[in-house]
Design a protein around this motif. Structure first.
Motif, PDB file in Angstrom:
ATOM      1  N   GLY A   1       0.617  -1.296   0.043  1.00 29.87           N
ATOM      2  CA  GLY A   1       0.013  -0.110  -0.093  1.00 29.87           C
ATOM      3  C   GLY A   1       0.938   1.240   0.090  1.00 29.87           C
ATOM      4  O   GLY A   1       0.450   2.116   0.542  1.00 29.87           O
ATOM      5  N   THR A   2       1.965   1.286  -0.458  1.00 28.72           N
ATOM      6  CA  THR A   2       2.863   2.222  -0.629  1.00 28.72           C
ATOM      7  C   THR A   2       3.181   2.731  -2.007  1.00 28.72           C
ATOM      8  O   THR A   2       3.397   1.776  -2.935  1.00 28.72           O
ATOM      9  CB  THR A   2       4.100   2.059   0.319  1.00 28.72           C
ATOM     10  OG1 THR A   2       3.857   1.739   1.591  1.00 28.72           O
ATOM     11  CG2 THR A   2       5.017   3.199   0.303  1.00 28.72           C
TER      12      THR A   2
ATOM     13  N   VAL B   1      -2.711  15.653   0.769  1.00 26.14           N
ATOM     14  CA  VAL B   1      -1.714  14.744   1.513  1.00 26.14           C
ATOM     15  C   VAL B   1      -1.153  15.546   2.671  1.00 26.14           C
ATOM     16  O   VAL B   1      -0.614  16.851   2.237  1.00 26.14           O
ATOM     17  CB  VAL B   1      -0.624  13.796   0.549  1.00 26.14           C
ATOM     18  CG1 VAL B   1       0.240  14.876   0.043  1.00 26.14           C
ATOM     19  CG2 VAL B   1       0.071  12.774   1.722  1.00 26.14           C
ATOM     20  N   ARG B   2      -0.849  14.979   3.745  1.00 23.34           N
ATOM     21  CA  ARG B   2      -0.149  15.651   4.723  1.00 23.34           C
ATOM     22  C   ARG B   2       1.315  15.693   4.491  1.00 23.34           C
ATOM     23  O   ARG B   2       1.901  14.338   4.241  1.00 23.34           O
ATOM     24  CB  ARG B   2      -0.551  15.239   6.302  1.00 23.34           C
ATOM     25  CG  ARG B   2      -1.869  15.310   6.778  1.00 23.34           C
ATOM     26  CD  ARG B   2      -2.134  15.092   8.098  1.00 23.34           C
ATOM     27  NE  ARG B   2      -3.099  15.017   8.710  1.00 23.34           N
ATOM     28  CZ  ARG B   2      -3.927  16.284   9.117  1.00 23.34           C
ATOM     29  NH1 ARG B   2      -3.378  17.248   9.042  1.00 23.34           N
ATOM     30  NH2 ARG B   2      -5.226  16.116   9.327  1.00 23.34           N
ATOM     31  N   VAL B   3       2.041  16.771   4.479  1.00 17.68           N
ATOM     32  CA  VAL B   3       3.428  16.639   4.026  1.00 17.68           C
ATOM     33  C   VAL B   3       4.178  15.793   5.277  1.00 17.68           C
ATOM     34  O   VAL B   3       4.855  15.163   4.729  1.00 17.68           O
ATOM     35  CB  VAL B   3       3.832  18.363   4.395  1.00 17.68           C
ATOM     36  CG1 VAL B   3       5.379  18.196   4.314  1.00 17.68           C
ATOM     37  CG2 VAL B   3       3.420  19.244   3.249  1.00 17.68           C
ATOM     38  N   THR B   4       3.845  15.568   6.285  1.00 17.66           N
ATOM     39  CA  THR B   4       4.500  14.875   7.537  1.00 17.66           C
ATOM     40  C   THR B   4       4.380  13.364   6.925  1.00 17.66           C
ATOM     41  O   THR B   4       4.911  12.571   7.821  1.00 17.66           O
ATOM     42  CB  THR B   4       4.039  15.124   8.735  1.00 17.66           C
ATOM     43  OG1 THR B   4       2.592  15.080   8.869  1.00 17.66           O
ATOM     44  CG2 THR B   4       4.392  16.479   9.274  1.00 17.66           C
TER      45      THR B   4
ATOM     46  N   ALA C   1      -2.821   4.668   1.923  1.00 14.56           N
ATOM     47  CA  ALA C   1      -4.170   4.861   2.496  1.00 14.56           C
ATOM     48  C   ALA C   1      -4.230   6.348   3.157  1.00 14.56           C
ATOM     49  O   ALA C   1      -5.196   6.941   3.631  1.00 14.56           O
ATOM     50  CB  ALA C   1      -3.873   4.103   3.968  1.00 14.56           C
ATOM     51  N   VAL C   2      -3.202   7.199   3.149  1.00 18.57           N
ATOM     52  CA  VAL C   2      -3.058   8.778   3.455  1.00 18.57           C
ATOM     53  C   VAL C   2      -3.655   9.610   2.446  1.00 18.57           C
ATOM     54  O   VAL C   2      -3.885  10.725   2.882  1.00 18.57           O
ATOM     55  CB  VAL C   2      -1.961   9.071   4.388  1.00 18.57           C
ATOM     56  CG1 VAL C   2      -1.501   8.332   5.540  1.00 18.57           C
ATOM     57  CG2 VAL C   2      -0.792   9.243   3.378  1.00 18.57           C
ATOM     58  N   LEU C   3      -3.477   9.031   1.164  1.00 19.67           N
ATOM     59  CA  LEU C   3      -4.267  10.037   0.192  1.00 19.67           C
ATOM     60  C   LEU C   3      -5.537  10.250   0.107  1.00 19.67           C
ATOM     61  O   LEU C   3      -6.081   9.286   0.212  1.00 19.67           O
ATOM     62  CB  LEU C   3      -3.604   9.286  -1.322  1.00 19.67           C
ATOM     63  CG  LEU C   3      -1.807   9.102  -1.270  1.00 19.67           C
ATOM     64  CD1 LEU C   3      -1.842   8.509  -2.659  1.00 19.67           C
ATOM     65  CD2 LEU C   3      -1.196  10.465  -1.427  1.00 19.67           C
ATOM     66  N   ILE C   4      -5.778  11.378  -0.116  1.00 23.64           N
ATOM     67  CA  ILE C   4      -7.123  11.839   0.010  1.00 23.64           C
ATOM     68  C   ILE C   4      -7.677  12.475  -1.396  1.00 23.64           C
ATOM     69  O   ILE C   4      -7.086  13.363  -1.676  1.00 23.64           O
ATOM     70  CB  ILE C   4      -7.781  12.723   1.140  1.00 23.64           C
ATOM     71  CG1 ILE C   4      -7.310  12.276   2.458  1.00 23.64           C
ATOM     72  CG2 ILE C   4      -9.176  12.954   0.866  1.00 23.64           C
ATOM     73  CD1 ILE C   4      -7.240  13.491   3.532  1.00 23.64           C
TER      74      ILE C   4
END
Length: 90
Positions: free
Chosen positions: A14-15, A55-58, A27-30
């Motif tokens: 999932g990366t 996506v959060r920069v962190t 999973a962190v991509l919106i």
């Protein structure tokens, strides 16, 4: 969610690899789609013709702190108060 091309190579688990040493968990991509503003005829303003990625920069893996600082400056108004990078296409 449909296929998105040009984002990078899926390296499993999932990366998504964005560069040789940079990746982001899928999973962190919106992703979202909405009606695009402005001219474009009757059809353009009634259908989801604008795509947005957040996506959060962190959440970016492998990006050195100094590069994250440069990214935040370069992002300008594309960076939200919640430290999300917002990329749109319409």
């Amino acid at each position: 969610m449909g296929s998105c091309y040009g984002l990078g190579m899926d390296v499993g688990e999932g990366t998504i690899r964005l560069a040789p040493s940079v990746a982001v968990p899928r999973a962190v991509l919106i992703f979202s789609a909405c009606a695009s503003g402005g001219p474009g005829g009757q059809h353009a303003n009634k259908t989801a013709t604008k795509a947005e990625l957040r996506v959060r920069v962190t959440d970016l893996i492998g990006v050195p702190r100094d590069a994250l600082a440069r990214l935040r400056v370069a992002a300008g108004t594309r960076l939200t108060g919640e430290d999300e990078l917002v990329i749109t296409s319409d």
